[in-house]
Write an enzyme that holds these catalytic residues in place. Structure first.
Site, PDB file in Angstrom:
ATOM      1  NE  ARG A   1      -3.777  -2.301   0.501  1.00  0.00           N
ATOM      2  CZ  ARG A   1      -4.853  -2.596   1.231  1.00  0.00           C
ATOM      3  NH1 ARG A   1      -5.318  -1.712   2.090  1.00  0.00           N
ATOM      4  NH2 ARG A   1      -5.468  -3.760   1.079  1.00  0.00           N
TER       5      ARG A   1
ATOM      6  CD  GLU B   1      -3.335   3.140   2.893  1.00  0.00           C
ATOM      7  OE1 GLU B   1      -3.903   3.717   3.814  1.00  0.00           O
ATOM      8  OE2 GLU B   1      -3.287   1.908   2.782  1.00  0.00           O
TER       9      GLU B   1
ATOM     10  NE  ARG C   1      -5.916   2.901  12.034  1.00  0.00           N
ATOM     11  CZ  ARG C   1      -6.947   2.413  11.385  1.00  0.00           C
ATOM     12  NH1 ARG C   1      -7.350   1.191  11.615  1.00  0.00           N
ATOM     13  NH2 ARG C   1      -7.596   3.131  10.510  1.00  0.00           N
ATOM     14  CG  HIS C   2      -2.300   3.038   8.078  1.00  0.00           C
ATOM     15  ND1 HIS C   2      -2.960   3.806   8.999  1.00  0.00           N
ATOM     16  CD2 HIS C   2      -3.246   2.563   7.216  1.00  0.00           C
ATOM     17  CE1 HIS C   2      -4.258   3.804   8.713  1.00  0.00           C
ATOM     18  NE2 HIS C   2      -4.467   3.061   7.648  1.00  0.00           N
TER      19      HIS C   2
ATOM     20  CD  GLU D   1     -10.460  -1.931   8.683  1.00  0.00           C
ATOM     21  OE1 GLU D   1     -10.746  -0.727   8.619  1.00  0.00           O
ATOM     22  OE2 GLU D   1      -9.921  -2.561   7.763  1.00  0.00           O
TER      23      GLU D   1
ATOM     24  CB  SER E   1     -12.567  -4.600   5.544  1.00  0.00           C
ATOM     25  OG  SER E   1     -11.865  -4.644   4.355  1.00  0.00           O
TER      26      SER E   1
ATOM     27  NE  ARG F   1      -4.275  -2.033  10.618  1.00  0.00           N
ATOM     28  CZ  ARG F   1      -5.109  -1.276   9.931  1.00  0.00           C
ATOM     29  NH1 ARG F   1      -6.415  -1.499  10.010  1.00  0.00           N
ATOM     30  NH2 ARG F   1      -4.661  -0.303   9.186  1.00  0.00           N
TER      31      ARG F   1
END
Ligand code: 4AD
Length: 464
Positions: free
Chosen positions: A236, A238, A244-245, A387, A390, A438
């Site tokens: 990712r 991002e 948490r990323h 989370e 998903s 996570r």
């Protein structure tokens, strides 16, 4: 070969026996005619003593041992004895080893980035304002990750982290799922959005690193594999600098056919996660205890069957508690935490499922709810209000899928083979993606995902 004894196996039953050990010099104190070495093997420690005039021990040998740099690897042959007082600073308190031979196998650089004992101190050691202890900062740890991994808590964390993957695999194999391996070099974004690592692929042209196995696991279902899972890297791009990323993490993905309702996926996940938590608690009791010593935490509360709430119910709970939420939007990280606390108060569980998210909050491939196109057949799953999963039922009608992809700004040609895979009769199906780091972080209630990623990749870190 020679018979080696493990340091963690040293106990009173071995008294008066000669043993051969390999470990690191955790610490060494020289005092005139004697030297005391704390020998460490993984997380176990034992005291090794050298006294001038003991069998085989010379003055020179004591001097040489006293000067050994911490972390050096040594072989020790010695006699197991009962110490006058228990050695409180070692894990093997009831014995010590009187050294007869010692050889240095690999010398450590004496300039250490930090001491393992400083990196292993309980969080509480730093609470007092006048604390004398040196706090080892996260960046220092990560810059010297190999050293950092030597602390008891980190050793335990990566055993538990490994257990998460093993238990996920075992639970799905029990259900006859097939483990698959999908490409990580792909033609277009698998989750939409801009968060992809772009690269040039040979003679084909632009490509990217897979943001998930999403499209390929669905294609495997279209290939009649019925139930599939994958444990593999997810990329990712991002620019999220949070606790948490990560830019690369390990995805635990699963996908399965469904007959009537996406609850069937939740049923599988329910059993899967309860068996995973049970398995972690049973198999890693010791490791959980070790993590607890440095980072105390409340054990995870979960119930069976797991709690399921709809998004609408969640919104209502939040609104009643005075939170502002858009009933047709997504809920942010902070609001998720608030909901986690409300759920814990009301239902006593740290693990729960939130279903039927609004359409706007979900990726293009998500199946709209049959009774209300504002909602979807989807879910997120949370641990301690954060989370970890998903998932959803997927659109299996190629026409609707193409429409939704276009509406979400995806360039259709890059995913045409995926859309075409639903042309020749498509089984209804659903599944989910789980972030392994996570799960490990939140099971242990650790404050940062970098603690459960061995060599974390974040927007600022690409080494070591
Ligand atoms: O929510 P995400 O993006 O969903 C998917 O990838 C879908 N293909 C899943 C599906 O089957 N529908 O990612 C799934 C999980 C998240 O719940 C989270 O646990 C983890 O992956 N995750 C991250 N972990 C670490 N760093 C990041 N940047 C993460 N992004 C997602």
């Amino acid at each position: 070969g020679r018979a080696w004894t493990r340091v963690d196996a040293l106990n009173e039953t071995l008294k008066d026996r000669e043993v051969l050990l390999r470990g690191r010099v955790h610490n060494v104190r020289g005092k005139g005619k004697s030297a005391f070495i704390v020998l460490r093997q993984q997380t176990a420690t034992v005291q090794v003593t050298l006294f001038v005039d003991d069998v085989n021990v010379s003055k020179g040998m004591v001097k040489w041992a006293s000067a050994l740099a911490r972390e050096s690897v040594v072989d020790v042959k010695g006699l197991v004895v009962h110490p006058e007082v228990p050695i409180e600073s070692c894990t093997q308190k009831e014995v010590e080893v009187v050294c007869r031979e010692i050889h240095c196998i690999s010398r450590s650089d004496p300039e250490l980035p930090f001491l393992i004992e400083d990196a292993s101190r309980p969080d509480s050691a730093f609470e007092a304002e006048d604390t004398q202890f040196v706090r080892v900062l996260q960046d220092t740890r990560l810059n010297n990750r190999v050293m950092d991994l030597r602390t008891p808590a980190n050793n335990a964390i990566f055993k538990i982290q490994s257990g998460v993957g093993t238990l996920f695999r075992e639970a799905l194999l029990r259900r006859n799922f097939t483990e698959i391996h999908t490409p990580k070099l792909i033609a277009g974004a698998s989750e939409g959005g801009a968060a992809v690592f772009k690269l040039d692929y040979m003679q084909v042209g632009p490509a990217c690193l897979a943001q998930s196995p999403q499209l390929y696991k669905q294609m495997a279902i279209m290939g009649d594999l019925e139930g599939v899972f994958e444990i593999g890297p997810v990329f990712r791009a991002e620019d999220s600098n949070t606790h948490r990323h990560l830019c690369e993490f390990t995805g635990l993905d699963m996908e399965m056919t469904i007959k009537e309702h996406y609850d069937e996926v939740l049923d599988v996940l329910d059993e899967l996660f309860v068996s995973m938590f049970d398995g972690l608690n049973e198999r890693f009791k010791r490791e959980i205890g070790v993590v607890n010593e440095q980072h105390p935490f409340e054990p995870l509360q979960y119930c069976r069957p797991s709690l399921r709430l709809t998004f609408e119910e969640g919104v209502k709970m939040l609104q009643e508690a005075g939170e502002e939420v858009d009933p047709l939007g997504d809920i942010g990280t902070e609001t998720e935490r608030v909901l986690g606390r409300l759920v814990k108060e009301k239902y006593g569980t740290d693990f729960y499922m939130l279903t039927r998210y609004p359409l706007n909050a979900r990726p293009f491939y998500t199946m709209p709810a049959p009774d209300d196109p504002n909602y979807t057949n989807s879910f997120d799953i949370f641990i301690r209000g954060q989370e970890i999963i998903s998932g959803a039922q997927r659109i299996h009608d190629p026409k609707l899928l193409a429409e939704r992809a276009e509406a979400c700004g995806i360039e259709l040609p890059t995913i045409q083979p995926y859309i075409d895979s639903f042309k020749y009769g498509a089984m209804p199906h659903g599944g989910c993606g789980v972030g392994l780091e996570r799960v490990a972080m939140l099971f242990l209630n650790l404050p940062n995902i970098r603690k459960t990623s061995m060599f974390p990749r974040d927007p600022k870190r690409l080494t070591p």
